[in-house]
Design a protein around this motif. Structure first.
Motif, PDB file in Angstrom:
ATOM      1  N   ALA A 195       0.845  -1.195   0.000  1.00  0.00           N
ATOM      2  CA  ALA A 195       0.000   0.000   0.000  1.00  0.00           C
ATOM      3  C   ALA A 195       0.879   1.243   0.000  1.00  0.00           C
ATOM      4  N   HIS A 196       0.351   2.342  -0.505  1.00  0.00           N
ATOM      5  CA  HIS A 196       1.030   3.625  -0.390  1.00  0.00           C
ATOM      6  C   HIS A 196       0.831   4.158   1.024  1.00  0.00           C
ATOM      7  N   GLN A 197       1.868   4.725   1.581  1.00  0.00           N
ATOM      8  CA  GLN A 197       1.767   5.318   2.908  1.00  0.00           C
ATOM      9  C   GLN A 197       1.273   6.753   2.768  1.00  0.00           C
ATOM     10  N   MET A 198       0.104   7.016   3.334  1.00  0.00           N
ATOM     11  CA  MET A 198      -0.509   8.334   3.234  1.00  0.00           C
ATOM     12  C   MET A 198      -0.920   8.832   4.618  1.00  0.00           C
ATOM     13  N   GLU A 199      -1.019  10.135   4.770  1.00  0.00           N
ATOM     14  CA  GLU A 199      -1.606  10.702   5.982  1.00  0.00           C
ATOM     15  C   GLU A 199      -3.121  10.592   5.845  1.00  0.00           C
ATOM     16  N   VAL A 200      -3.740   9.764   6.673  1.00  0.00           N
ATOM     17  CA  VAL A 200      -5.151   9.436   6.517  1.00  0.00           C
ATOM     18  C   VAL A 200      -6.026  10.484   7.195  1.00  0.00           C
ATOM     19  N   VAL A 201      -6.969  11.041   6.423  1.00  0.00           N
ATOM     20  CA  VAL A 201      -7.967  11.960   6.948  1.00  0.00           C
ATOM     21  C   VAL A 201      -9.299  11.239   7.131  1.00  0.00           C
ATOM     22  N   ASP A 202      -9.680  10.414   6.129  1.00  0.00           N
ATOM     23  CA  ASP A 202     -10.973   9.723   6.163  1.00  0.00           C
ATOM     24  C   ASP A 202     -10.927   8.564   5.184  1.00  0.00           C
ATOM     25  N   THR A 203     -11.181   7.360   5.676  1.00  0.00           N
ATOM     26  CA  THR A 203     -11.129   6.176   4.810  1.00  0.00           C
ATOM     27  C   THR A 203     -12.445   5.923   4.070  1.00  0.00           C
ATOM     28  N   THR A 204     -13.478   6.725   4.353  1.00  0.00           N
ATOM     29  CA  THR A 204     -14.766   6.535   3.674  1.00  0.00           C
ATOM     30  C   THR A 204     -14.588   6.644   2.165  1.00  0.00           C
ATOM     31  N   GLU A 246      -1.345  -3.847 -13.734  1.00  0.00           N
ATOM     32  CA  GLU A 246      -1.364  -2.398 -13.926  1.00  0.00           C
ATOM     33  C   GLU A 246      -2.643  -1.794 -13.351  1.00  0.00           C
ATOM     34  N   ALA A 247      -3.744  -2.498 -13.521  1.00  0.00           N
ATOM     35  CA  ALA A 247      -5.028  -1.997 -13.023  1.00  0.00           C
ATOM     36  C   ALA A 247      -5.047  -1.930 -11.497  1.00  0.00           C
ATOM     37  N   VAL A 248      -4.482  -2.955 -10.842  1.00  0.00           N
ATOM     38  CA  VAL A 248      -4.424  -2.951  -9.377  1.00  0.00           C
ATOM     39  C   VAL A 248      -3.529  -1.809  -8.894  1.00  0.00           C
ATOM     40  N   GLN A 249      -2.417  -1.593  -9.558  1.00  0.00           N
ATOM     41  CA  GLN A 249      -1.520  -0.495  -9.185  1.00  0.00           C
ATOM     42  C   GLN A 249      -2.224   0.857  -9.348  1.00  0.00           C
ATOM     43  N   PHE A 250      -2.926   1.022 -10.445  1.00  0.00           N
ATOM     44  CA  PHE A 250      -3.667   2.261 -10.695  1.00  0.00           C
ATOM     45  C   PHE A 250      -4.751   2.448  -9.630  1.00  0.00           C
ATOM     46  N   ALA A 251      -5.455   1.371  -9.306  1.00  0.00           N
ATOM     47  CA  ALA A 251      -6.515   1.421  -8.302  1.00  0.00           C
ATOM     48  C   ALA A 251      -5.968   1.798  -6.938  1.00  0.00           C
ATOM     49  N   HIS A 297      -0.268  12.411 -11.734  1.00  0.00           N
ATOM     50  CA  HIS A 297       0.731  13.227 -11.043  1.00  0.00           C
ATOM     51  C   HIS A 297       1.295  12.452  -9.854  1.00  0.00           C
ATOM     52  N   PHE A 298       0.418  11.773  -9.121  1.00  0.00           N
ATOM     53  CA  PHE A 298       0.825  10.959  -7.978  1.00  0.00           C
ATOM     54  C   PHE A 298       1.770   9.851  -8.434  1.00  0.00           C
ATOM     55  N   HIS A 299       1.452   9.233  -9.564  1.00  0.00           N
ATOM     56  CA  HIS A 299       2.290   8.160 -10.116  1.00  0.00           C
ATOM     57  C   HIS A 299       3.677   8.694 -10.456  1.00  0.00           C
ATOM     58  N   ASN A 300       3.720   9.834 -11.124  1.00  0.00           N
ATOM     59  CA  ASN A 300       5.018  10.402 -11.517  1.00  0.00           C
ATOM     60  C   ASN A 300       5.846  10.781 -10.299  1.00  0.00           C
ATOM     61  N   LYS A 301       5.182  11.312  -9.292  1.00  0.00           N
ATOM     62  CA  LYS A 301       5.864  11.720  -8.061  1.00  0.00           C
ATOM     63  C   LYS A 301       6.447  10.509  -7.340  1.00  0.00           C
ATOM     64  N   ARG A 302       5.657   9.430  -7.260  1.00  0.00           N
ATOM     65  CA  ARG A 302       6.120   8.232  -6.554  1.00  0.00           C
ATOM     66  C   ARG A 302       7.153   7.452  -7.371  1.00  0.00           C
ATOM     67  N   SER A 303       7.091   7.556  -8.692  1.00  0.00           N
ATOM     68  CA  SER A 303       8.037   6.847  -9.551  1.00  0.00           C
ATOM     69  C   SER A 303       9.425   7.473  -9.489  1.00  0.00           C
ATOM     70  N   ASN A 304       9.461   8.769  -9.200  1.00  0.00           N
ATOM     71  CA  ASN A 304      10.741   9.480  -9.136  1.00  0.00           C
ATOM     72  C   ASN A 304      11.241   9.544  -7.693  1.00  0.00           C
ATOM     73  N   GLY A 305      11.712   8.405  -7.218  1.00  0.00           N
ATOM     74  CA  GLY A 305      12.256   8.364  -5.866  1.00  0.00           C
ATOM     75  C   GLY A 305      11.258   8.021  -4.796  1.00  0.00           C
ATOM     76  N   GLY A 306      10.034   7.666  -5.197  1.00  0.00           N
ATOM     77  CA  GLY A 306       9.000   7.334  -4.213  1.00  0.00           C
ATOM     78  C   GLY A 306       8.978   5.856  -3.908  1.00  0.00           C
ATOM     79  N   GLU A 307       7.794   5.355  -3.579  1.00  0.00           N
ATOM     80  CA  GLU A 307       7.658   3.955  -3.176  1.00  0.00           C
ATOM     81  C   GLU A 307       7.832   3.012  -4.356  1.00  0.00           C
ATOM     82  N   VAL A 308       8.256   1.818  -4.035  1.00  0.00           N
ATOM     83  CA  VAL A 308       8.397   0.788  -5.054  1.00  0.00           C
ATOM     84  C   VAL A 308       7.416  -0.334  -4.729  1.00  0.00           C
ATOM     85  N   TYR A 309       6.737  -0.824  -5.729  1.00  0.00           N
ATOM     86  CA  TYR A 309       5.802  -1.924  -5.517  1.00  0.00           C
ATOM     87  C   TYR A 309       6.566  -3.213  -5.303  1.00  0.00           C
ATOM     88  N   GLU A 310       6.033  -4.050  -4.453  1.00  0.00           N
ATOM     89  CA  GLU A 310       6.630  -5.372  -4.215  1.00  0.00           C
ATOM     90  C   GLU A 310       5.587  -6.437  -4.493  1.00  0.00           C
TER      91      GLU A 310
END
Length: 317
Positions: free
Chosen positions: A242-251, A273-278, A303-316
């Motif tokens: 999962a991506h680590q985010m500051e959670v405000v509301d999971t609804t 690819e669809a699961v990653q996008f989701a 934008h989120f994808h580009n930000k995480r791809s450039n030094g962000g999280e890596v999928y396992e």
């Protein structure tokens, strides 16, 4: 992509009455809350709005009451560029309402009064058959009567339209229905209930997915909250962080996930690819209060994808 994906969503429309509180009240307890908001919701409408913002051409099939909430829900869908021709307004019936408490950690407690959603019949779905048969994908959940769910899935199967069934809220499903589902998207509680009959049943993620495949589901994608997602592909089970985010509301996070999965698959993407996008769509949705107000746009996800791809999280996996 020359044409946007065509998705039909069959499901619920609710008005969410949301209050933010320090914590979820205990049984018999009264506590003082803070911010109160009225927001369009319902799993069906949430997924429709999310899919539209992610770039799909969306038709919504559902029911509202002939009250003020019903008018607001229809107006909001139209503002989101969603076709509401097959959203029926039922005379003398109240629209669905969800009472939602959100605590300081962003976790929620929800009680739903189904209203018009409980009056949605197989006939309402049959009237929309022309839209279902011309769609790239059917997205459906369980906040409407089971016989109506079964009819929608049957129509989609008859016209060879792929089906994503989000089995929420948790309910047991017949093997006849499961065999008609292309992708089932349970969380752990929903998965356990389907295979063991108990929401707190003893079953691992791998056991849940394998059992559902053996029951006839073509593919399973399980959402695991902070632990990411797991999915079946060619006889193996893959895991994504999962991506680590500051959670405000999971609804609405699960609804964002299902919409993202459906849109990407309808566009011809692979399941991985669809699961990653989701996951990206769901991660962005928990950073804001409310369900539909928090649904991200396609540009925000990219934008989120580009930000995480450039030094962000890596999928396992």
């Amino acid at each position: 992509m020359a044409q946007p994906a065509r998705i039909v969503v069959v499901g619920s429309l609710n008005m969410d009455l949301v209050v933010v509180a320090p914590r979820i009240a205990l049984e018999g307890e009264t506590i003082l809350g803070g911010q109160f908001s009225t927001m369009p919701g319902g799993k069906g409408a949430n997924q429709a709005v999310a899919a539209s913002r992610l770039g799909a051409k969306v038709h919504m099939v559902g029911c509202v009451g002939d009250d003020g909430f019903g008018q607001e829900l229809l107006a909001h869908l139209n503002q989101e560029n969603i076709d509401t021709e097959y959203v029926s307004t039922l005379a003398g019936i109240s629209s669905g309402v969800a009472m939602i408490t959100v605590n300081e950690s962003g976790e929620n407690s929800i009680v739903v009064s189904s209203g018009a959603n409980a009056r949605m019949t197989p006939d309402h779905v049959r009237r929309a058959e022309s839209v279902i048969c011309s769609s790239d994908l059917l997205l459906i959940q369980l906040e409407i009567p089971m016989e109506t769910v079964e009819e929608a899935v049957s129509i989609a199967n008859r016209h060879q339209v792929p089906v994503i069934l989000n089995p929420a809220p948790a309910n047991q499903l017949s093997e006849a229905l499961l065999k008609q589902v292309d992708i089932l998207t349970p969380n752990e509680t929903e998965g356990k209930l389907i295979i063991t009959g108990q929401a707190d049943g003893d079953a691992s993620v791998e056991e849940i997915i394998s059992t559902l495949i053996n029951k006839g589901v073509k593919r399973v994608v399980m959402t695991l909250g902070g632990d990411g997602a797991a999915y079946s592909e060619k006889g193996t089970i893959q895991h994504l962080k999962a991506h680590q985010m500051e959670v405000v509301d999971t609804t609405g996070a699960g609804d964002s996930f299902n919409a993202g999965l459906g849109v990407y698959l309808a566009e011809g993407g692979s399941l991985e690819e669809a699961v990653q996008f989701a996951q990206k769509a769901a991660a962005l949705s928990v950073a804001k209060l409310g369900a539909q107000p928090a649904m991200p746009s396609r540009i925000e996800v990219e934008h989120f994808h580009n930000k995480r791809s450039n030094g962000g999280e890596v999928y396992e996996s």
